[in-house]
Design a protein around this motif. Structure first.
Motif, PDB file in Angstrom:
ATOM      1  N   ALA A 139     -26.694  -0.973  34.344  1.00 30.26           N
ATOM      2  CA  ALA A 139     -25.755   0.306  34.646  1.00 30.26           C
ATOM      3  C   ALA A 139     -24.360  -0.276  35.011  1.00 30.26           C
ATOM      4  O   ALA A 139     -24.332  -1.394  35.198  1.00 30.26           O
ATOM      5  CB  ALA A 139     -26.465   0.986  36.062  1.00 30.26           C
ATOM      6  N   LEU A 140     -23.753   1.019  35.179  1.00 26.42           N
ATOM      7  CA  LEU A 140     -22.119   0.868  35.249  1.00 26.42           C
ATOM      8  C   LEU A 140     -21.577   1.509  36.254  1.00 26.42           C
ATOM      9  O   LEU A 140     -21.796   2.554  36.412  1.00 26.42           O
ATOM     10  CB  LEU A 140     -21.528   1.121  33.588  1.00 26.42           C
ATOM     11  N   ILE A 141     -20.562   0.864  36.782  1.00 26.67           N
ATOM     12  CA  ILE A 141     -19.584   1.588  37.952  1.00 26.67           C
ATOM     13  C   ILE A 141     -18.292   1.327  37.507  1.00 26.67           C
ATOM     14  O   ILE A 141     -17.744   0.245  37.571  1.00 26.67           O
ATOM     15  CB  ILE A 141     -19.973   1.136  39.315  1.00 26.67           C
ATOM     16  N   LEU A 142     -17.575   2.451  37.183  1.00 27.64           N
ATOM     17  CA  LEU A 142     -16.161   2.473  36.881  1.00 27.64           C
ATOM     18  C   LEU A 142     -15.434   2.946  37.832  1.00 27.64           C
ATOM     19  O   LEU A 142     -15.397   4.233  38.060  1.00 27.64           O
ATOM     20  CB  LEU A 142     -16.091   3.131  35.506  1.00 27.64           C
ATOM     21  N   SER A 143     -14.499   2.211  38.274  1.00 34.83           N
ATOM     22  CA  SER A 143     -13.886   2.673  39.350  1.00 34.83           C
ATOM     23  C   SER A 143     -12.258   2.687  39.369  1.00 34.83           C
ATOM     24  O   SER A 143     -11.792   1.337  38.967  1.00 34.83           O
ATOM     25  CB  SER A 143     -14.196   1.895  40.810  1.00 34.83           C
ATOM     26  N   ASP A 144     -11.566   3.702  39.241  1.00 30.24           N
ATOM     27  CA  ASP A 144      -9.995   3.764  39.315  1.00 30.24           C
ATOM     28  C   ASP A 144      -9.811   2.802  37.812  1.00 30.24           C
ATOM     29  O   ASP A 144      -8.712   2.065  37.965  1.00 30.24           O
ATOM     30  CB  ASP A 144      -9.518   3.020  40.364  1.00 30.24           C
ATOM     31  N   VAL A 155     -12.936   7.563  41.495  1.00 34.09           N
ATOM     32  CA  VAL A 155     -11.541   7.380  41.354  1.00 34.09           C
ATOM     33  C   VAL A 155     -10.939   7.990  42.801  1.00 34.09           C
ATOM     34  O   VAL A 155     -11.422   9.013  43.347  1.00 34.09           O
ATOM     35  CB  VAL A 155     -10.966   8.260  40.179  1.00 34.09           C
ATOM     36  N   GLY A 156      -9.845   7.263  43.249  1.00 36.59           N
ATOM     37  CA  GLY A 156      -9.139   7.741  44.169  1.00 36.59           C
ATOM     38  C   GLY A 156      -8.349   9.016  44.011  1.00 36.59           C
ATOM     39  O   GLY A 156      -7.906   9.108  42.985  1.00 36.59           O
ATOM     40  N   LYS A 157      -8.760  10.000  44.783  1.00 38.48           N
ATOM     41  CA  LYS A 157      -7.837  11.536  44.642  1.00 38.48           C
ATOM     42  C   LYS A 157      -6.295  11.046  44.260  1.00 38.48           C
ATOM     43  O   LYS A 157      -5.930  12.006  43.641  1.00 38.48           O
ATOM     44  CB  LYS A 157      -7.789  12.425  45.825  1.00 38.48           C
ATOM     45  N   GLU A 158      -5.647  10.071  44.972  1.00 40.44           N
ATOM     46  CA  GLU A 158      -4.187   9.952  44.650  1.00 40.44           C
ATOM     47  C   GLU A 158      -3.726   8.842  43.804  1.00 40.44           C
ATOM     48  O   GLU A 158      -2.723   8.250  44.126  1.00 40.44           O
ATOM     49  CB  GLU A 158      -3.642   9.658  46.201  1.00 40.44           C
ATOM     50  N   ASP A 159      -4.707   8.531  42.949  1.00 41.39           N
ATOM     51  CA  ASP A 159      -4.665   7.534  42.001  1.00 41.39           C
ATOM     52  C   ASP A 159      -3.563   7.602  41.076  1.00 41.39           C
ATOM     53  O   ASP A 159      -3.748   8.580  40.300  1.00 41.39           O
ATOM     54  CB  ASP A 159      -5.833   6.938  41.242  1.00 41.39           C
ATOM     55  N   LYS A 160      -2.408   7.007  41.178  1.00 40.78           N
ATOM     56  CA  LYS A 160      -1.225   7.298  40.185  1.00 40.78           C
ATOM     57  C   LYS A 160      -1.350   6.353  38.997  1.00 40.78           C
ATOM     58  O   LYS A 160      -0.662   6.707  38.094  1.00 40.78           O
ATOM     59  CB  LYS A 160      -0.054   6.804  40.932  1.00 40.78           C
ATOM     60  N   ILE A 161      -2.170   5.273  39.073  1.00 43.53           N
ATOM     61  CA  ILE A 161      -2.221   4.385  37.947  1.00 43.53           C
ATOM     62  C   ILE A 161      -3.226   4.739  36.797  1.00 43.53           C
ATOM     63  O   ILE A 161      -2.942   4.770  35.667  1.00 43.53           O
ATOM     64  CB  ILE A 161      -2.288   3.038  38.395  1.00 43.53           C
ATOM     65  N   THR A 162      -4.574   4.853  37.485  1.00 48.27           N
ATOM     66  CA  THR A 162      -5.395   5.742  36.431  1.00 48.27           C
ATOM     67  C   THR A 162      -5.816   6.686  36.978  1.00 48.27           C
ATOM     68  O   THR A 162      -6.860   6.856  37.801  1.00 48.27           O
ATOM     69  CB  THR A 162      -6.602   4.600  36.379  1.00 48.27           C
ATOM     70  N   PRO A 163      -5.345   8.011  37.065  1.00 45.87           N
ATOM     71  CA  PRO A 163      -5.412   9.233  37.740  1.00 45.87           C
ATOM     72  C   PRO A 163      -6.836   9.812  37.610  1.00 45.87           C
ATOM     73  O   PRO A 163      -7.543   9.405  36.523  1.00 45.87           O
ATOM     74  CB  PRO A 163      -4.160  10.217  37.211  1.00 45.87           C
TER      75      PRO A 163
END
Ligand code: MLT
Length: 263
Positions: free
Chosen positions: A111-116, A209-217
């Motif tokens: 399985a895979l967890i893709l974060s930000d 994903v972080g709600k305020e992720d500016k790099i990978t929104p």
């Protein structure tokens, strides 16, 4: 441990024989960014964290860096630790590595967890920014680069609530050598896209994903979610690009629930 002539620094905690989770850090951080996840999971799983070459305490080796080389390093580490199959959890550049690993070695992962993270290649503007960053690092040094990077990495509220984490991240960045920063920036700038391969992923996938992720929104996460059949998407509140550090409570709840559903 020396693997293929390269000193690789890693941690291996929890019970051997339990399902394995491998965490891959982002750029330009190191394995210490996963401390809270390691603590949370090690009673029930075997948890591996490691420093990508040129980061943390791993050697850089000679020659250019590439995402493909980082994938080879990951597989070499799994072989050296006799890990046949694992769940991969990658944040940002760690996600690029995980998505590339999936293309070639999908039988090695459960399985895979893709974060930000995201599946696109660098746009011409992003490439230009990398070149500018390389010039800045050469001219004004790593401390200044860390200062500038931090502004984009965190959610605005983290600048008042997560001072310790910000300091930790600054330390991780300045611990990375100029040469490794430059080599990794070049590798990132020429990485290939993986969006066209997402429909081929047939294993369970959790996207965070972080709600305020500016790099990978969040839009980049939403795009992957729509392409990967049966995937789950969770938007982490109170977090920017480093959602595992900015909201570890929520991040850990999500990954624990997901991992428990896989095994
Ligand atoms: C990361 O956190 O790994 C980087 O922001 C990735 C990137 O610059 O594309």
């Amino acid at each position: 441990m020396i693997i293929n002539n390269l000193l690789v620094s890693y941690t291996d905690e929890g019970q051997h024989g339990s399902p394995v989770i491998i965490f891959i850090h982002g750029f330009p951080f190191n394995k210490s960014m996963w401390k809270l996840q390691q603590e949370e999971l090690k009673d029930n799983y075997r948890v591996i964290t490691y420093d990508i070459r040129g980061h943390g305490n791993s050697d850089a080796g000679t020659g250019d860096f590439s995402i493909e080389l980082f994938v080879k390093d990951l597989l070499n580490l799994m072989d050296a630790l006799k890990i046949d199959k694992a769940i991969l959890c990658g944040l940002s550049m760690g996600g690029y590595i995980a998505l590339n690993a999936m293309e070639k070695y999908n039988e090695r992962f459960d399985a895979l967890i893709l974060s930000d993270t995201q599946c696109i290649a660098d746009t011409p503007e992003a490439k230009e920014k990398r070149i500018k960053a390389i010039e800045d690092i050469r001219k004004t040094g790593v401390e200044k680069y860390a200062e500038e990077s931090i502004k984009n990495l965190f959610a605005s509220e983290s600048f008042t609530t997560r001072l310790k984490e910000i300091e930790d991240v600054r330390e991780m960045i300045v611990k990375t050598s100029k040469q490794s920063l430059i080599r990794t920036l070049l590798a990132l700038s020429v990485r290939k896209e993986t969006c066209s391969k997402l429909t081929e992923i047939k294993m369970p996938v959790l996207i965070l994903v972080g709600k305020e992720d500016k790099i990978t929104p969040p839009a980049a996460a939403q795009f992957m979610f729509e392409k990967i059949k049966g995937s789950f998407l969770n938007i982490i509140e109170h977090a920017g690009h480093l959602s595992n550090l900015e909201n570890p409570g929520e991040f850990n709840i999500q990954i624990k629930k997901f991992i428990a559903s896989v095994y």
